[in-house]
Scaffold this motif. Structure first.
Motif, PDB file in Angstrom:
ATOM      1  N   PRO A  24       0.836  -1.217   0.000  1.00  0.00           N
ATOM      2  CA  PRO A  24       0.000   0.000   0.000  1.00  0.00           C
ATOM      3  C   PRO A  24       0.862   1.256   0.000  1.00  0.00           C
ATOM      4  O   PRO A  24       2.014   1.245   0.393  1.00  0.00           O
ATOM      5  N   LEU A  25       0.241   2.333  -0.442  1.00  0.00           N
ATOM      6  CA  LEU A  25       0.955   3.599  -0.530  1.00  0.00           C
ATOM      7  C   LEU A  25       1.144   4.181   0.853  1.00  0.00           C
ATOM      8  O   LEU A  25       0.225   4.295   1.630  1.00  0.00           O
ATOM      9  N   ARG A  26       2.387   4.568   1.189  1.00  0.00           N
ATOM     10  CA  ARG A  26       2.698   5.206   2.474  1.00  0.00           C
ATOM     11  C   ARG A  26       3.617   6.371   2.206  1.00  0.00           C
ATOM     12  O   ARG A  26       4.729   6.208   1.739  1.00  0.00           O
ATOM     13  N   VAL A  27       3.139   7.577   2.435  1.00  0.00           N
ATOM     14  CA  VAL A  27       3.944   8.777   2.234  1.00  0.00           C
ATOM     15  C   VAL A  27       4.778   9.023   3.466  1.00  0.00           C
ATOM     16  O   VAL A  27       4.568   8.423   4.517  1.00  0.00           O
ATOM     17  N   GLU A  28       5.759   9.914   3.391  1.00  0.00           N
ATOM     18  CA  GLU A  28       6.660  10.189   4.502  1.00  0.00           C
ATOM     19  C   GLU A  28       5.937  10.963   5.577  1.00  0.00           C
ATOM     20  O   GLU A  28       5.602  12.132   5.413  1.00  0.00           O
ATOM     21  N   MET A  29       5.623  10.312   6.701  1.00  0.00           N
ATOM     22  CA  MET A  29       4.824  10.930   7.754  1.00  0.00           C
ATOM     23  C   MET A  29       5.630  11.915   8.579  1.00  0.00           C
ATOM     24  O   MET A  29       5.062  12.798   9.204  1.00  0.00           O
ATOM     25  N   ALA A  30       6.933  11.787   8.608  1.00  0.00           N
ATOM     26  CA  ALA A  30       7.734  12.732   9.394  1.00  0.00           C
ATOM     27  C   ALA A  30       7.604  14.134   8.844  1.00  0.00           C
ATOM     28  O   ALA A  30       7.557  15.113   9.582  1.00  0.00           O
ATOM     29  N   HIS A  57      -7.357   6.371  -0.848  1.00  0.00           N
ATOM     30  CA  HIS A  57      -8.111   6.186  -2.086  1.00  0.00           C
ATOM     31  C   HIS A  57      -7.293   5.390  -3.099  1.00  0.00           C
ATOM     32  O   HIS A  57      -7.780   4.420  -3.706  1.00  0.00           O
ATOM     33  N   HIS A  58      -6.039   5.766  -3.290  1.00  0.00           N
ATOM     34  CA  HIS A  58      -5.173   5.069  -4.246  1.00  0.00           C
ATOM     35  C   HIS A  58      -4.938   3.619  -3.811  1.00  0.00           C
ATOM     36  O   HIS A  58      -4.967   2.690  -4.641  1.00  0.00           O
ATOM     37  N   THR A  59      -4.730   3.388  -2.523  1.00  0.00           N
ATOM     38  CA  THR A  59      -4.468   2.041  -2.028  1.00  0.00           C
ATOM     39  C   THR A  59      -5.671   1.131  -2.227  1.00  0.00           C
ATOM     40  O   THR A  59      -5.540  -0.027  -2.645  1.00  0.00           O
ATOM     41  N   ARG A  60      -6.863   1.629  -1.936  1.00  0.00           N
ATOM     42  CA  ARG A  60      -8.072   0.812  -2.094  1.00  0.00           C
ATOM     43  C   ARG A  60      -8.318   0.447  -3.549  1.00  0.00           C
ATOM     44  O   ARG A  60      -8.665  -0.707  -3.869  1.00  0.00           O
ATOM     45  N   VAL A  61      -8.128   1.397  -4.466  1.00  0.00           N
ATOM     46  CA  VAL A  61      -8.348   1.118  -5.887  1.00  0.00           C
ATOM     47  C   VAL A  61      -7.339   0.097  -6.398  1.00  0.00           C
ATOM     48  O   VAL A  61      -7.680  -0.831  -7.140  1.00  0.00           O
ATOM     49  N   ALA A 117      -5.806  -2.190  -4.607  1.00  0.00           N
ATOM     50  CA  ALA A 117      -6.096  -3.485  -4.009  1.00  0.00           C
ATOM     51  C   ALA A 117      -7.303  -4.161  -4.654  1.00  0.00           C
ATOM     52  O   ALA A 117      -7.339  -5.380  -4.826  1.00  0.00           O
ATOM     53  N   GLN A 118      -8.296  -3.371  -5.057  1.00  0.00           N
ATOM     54  CA  GLN A 118      -9.489  -3.937  -5.674  1.00  0.00           C
ATOM     55  C   GLN A 118      -9.236  -4.395  -7.104  1.00  0.00           C
ATOM     56  O   GLN A 118      -9.712  -5.442  -7.528  1.00  0.00           O
ATOM     57  N   ASN A 119      -8.480  -3.616  -7.861  1.00  0.00           N
ATOM     58  CA  ASN A 119      -8.247  -3.919  -9.283  1.00  0.00           C
ATOM     59  C   ASN A 119      -6.954  -4.686  -9.533  1.00  0.00           C
ATOM     60  O   ASN A 119      -6.669  -5.037 -10.677  1.00  0.00           O
TER      61      ASN A 119
END
Length: 331
Positions: free
Chosen positions: A1-7, A56-60, A62-64
């Motif tokens: 899944p997509l994970r952006v830099e949280m710091a 949103h990007h991660t769910r799409v 994972a579904q497709n």
């Protein structure tokens, strides 16, 4: 899944204006201006928007089972020269005969009306998509969106750059539309603008919690709030289990199932004696005394405040009366 830099998201003082001077590589010149525009407005991006787009990007995907572009709307408000991008939601899109994405306006209008009822201060201020850069059909999509509201922003999130190991930059570019003269014709194009990350307390707690979630859905350490609540829950659970054990032991001794241990019973008696007795007359008397003292202090504060207001009124009245008497004496 997509994970952006949280710091970078948690750092509310971080300014991304110095990082938006990189030109959009391979993008058509008539679509994106090569230089970063300073602009007269100050743009503030909230972490909730970044989390919504990433989810949103991660769910799409994972579904497709494939990486696809996603589109959505940016909501916020403008106060003077400060524009806050506070929330977002996904929208439905369709592909026309030319292969260009177009928004489903009926769905978009319905969702905007629903959000307007819940968040009356928020308005449509832009739209977003996931891509490495501005695509060829984005200008046409932007024109369709401008039919709902003028002067919209365009946010691009690069999911590929977000997964690059060691990447410390937030893979987001923010654009505003401008009219440039190309081949002696006015042409709309995108110009990159700077933005800042800002958040409220609830967003900082949520981002801190999301930053510790693993791809499997588990948390390796958890946020500070989660750890504090987890510690309290564990302590209360252990206390409840030990109280149940003592209660079952006393019931067994009372029913004659097991023989009582006098040493253990004395320890239980000593433990119970340390608990506050809430049904004694002495406790009720002390509690009533403390309650009366608290009410008395409150009443005294109210009386003092009222006395001060009366003194102010008397002083104003005396001032006005003295002036009136002096004027009448002169004339």
């Amino acid at each position: 899944p997509l994970r952006v830099e949280m710091a970078a998201i948690l750092d509310t003082s971080f300014d991304f204006r110095a990082k938006t001077d990189k030109p959009a590589a391979a993008a058509p010149k008539e679509a994106v201006a090569e230089a970063t525009v300073a602009g007269s407005l100050s743009y503030v991006l909230h972490p909730l928007v970044v989390i919504n787009i990433s989810d949103h990007h991660t769910r799409v995907c994972a579904q497709n089972q494939a990486s696809e572009r996603v589109f959505g709307v940016l909501l916020g408000e403008q106060s003077g020269r400060r524009v806050e991008i506070a929330n977002s939601f996904e929208i439905k899109v369709s592909v026309n005969a030319a292969g260009v994405y177009e928004p489903v306006k009926a769905y978009l209008g319905t969702r905007l009306e629903q959000y307007k009822k819940t968040f009356p201060n928020y308005e449509l201020i832009g739209w977003y998509s996931t891509a490495s850069e501005v695509q060829l059909g984005d200008l046409a999509f932007h024109e369709h969106m401008c039919e709902m509201n003028e002067s919209l922003l365009y946010l691009v999130l690069d999911p590929v750059q977000a997964l690059v190991p060691g990447n410390r930059e937030l893979p987001i570019l923010l654009h505003e539309s401008e009219i440039h003269v190309v081949d002696e014709k006015p042409t709309m194009c995108f110009a990159k603008v700077g933005y800042k990350i800002d958040s409220i307390e609830s967003e900082r707690i949520a981002v801190d919690h999301v930053a510790h979630i693993l791809p499997s859905g588990d948390s390796n350490s958890g946020s500070a709030v989660t750890q504090h609540l987890g510690t309290q829950y564990t302590a209360i659970s252990v206390l409840s289990e030990r109280v149940d054990i003592i209660q079952k032991y006393l019931q067994a001794v009372s029913s004659g199932q097991i023989q009582g241990d006098h040493d253990l019973l004395r320890q239980i008696k000593s433990l119970c004696s340390q608990l506050p007795a809430l049904d004694t007359s002495k406790f009720n008397q002390e509690y009533l005394c403390d309650c009366n003292n608290t009410l008395l202090v409150t009443h005294m504060a109210t009386i003092t405040k009222g006395t001060g207001m009366i003194n102010d009124i008397i002083d104003k009245y005396n001032t006005a009366y003295d002036k009136h008497s002096r004027r009448r004496g002169i004339f």
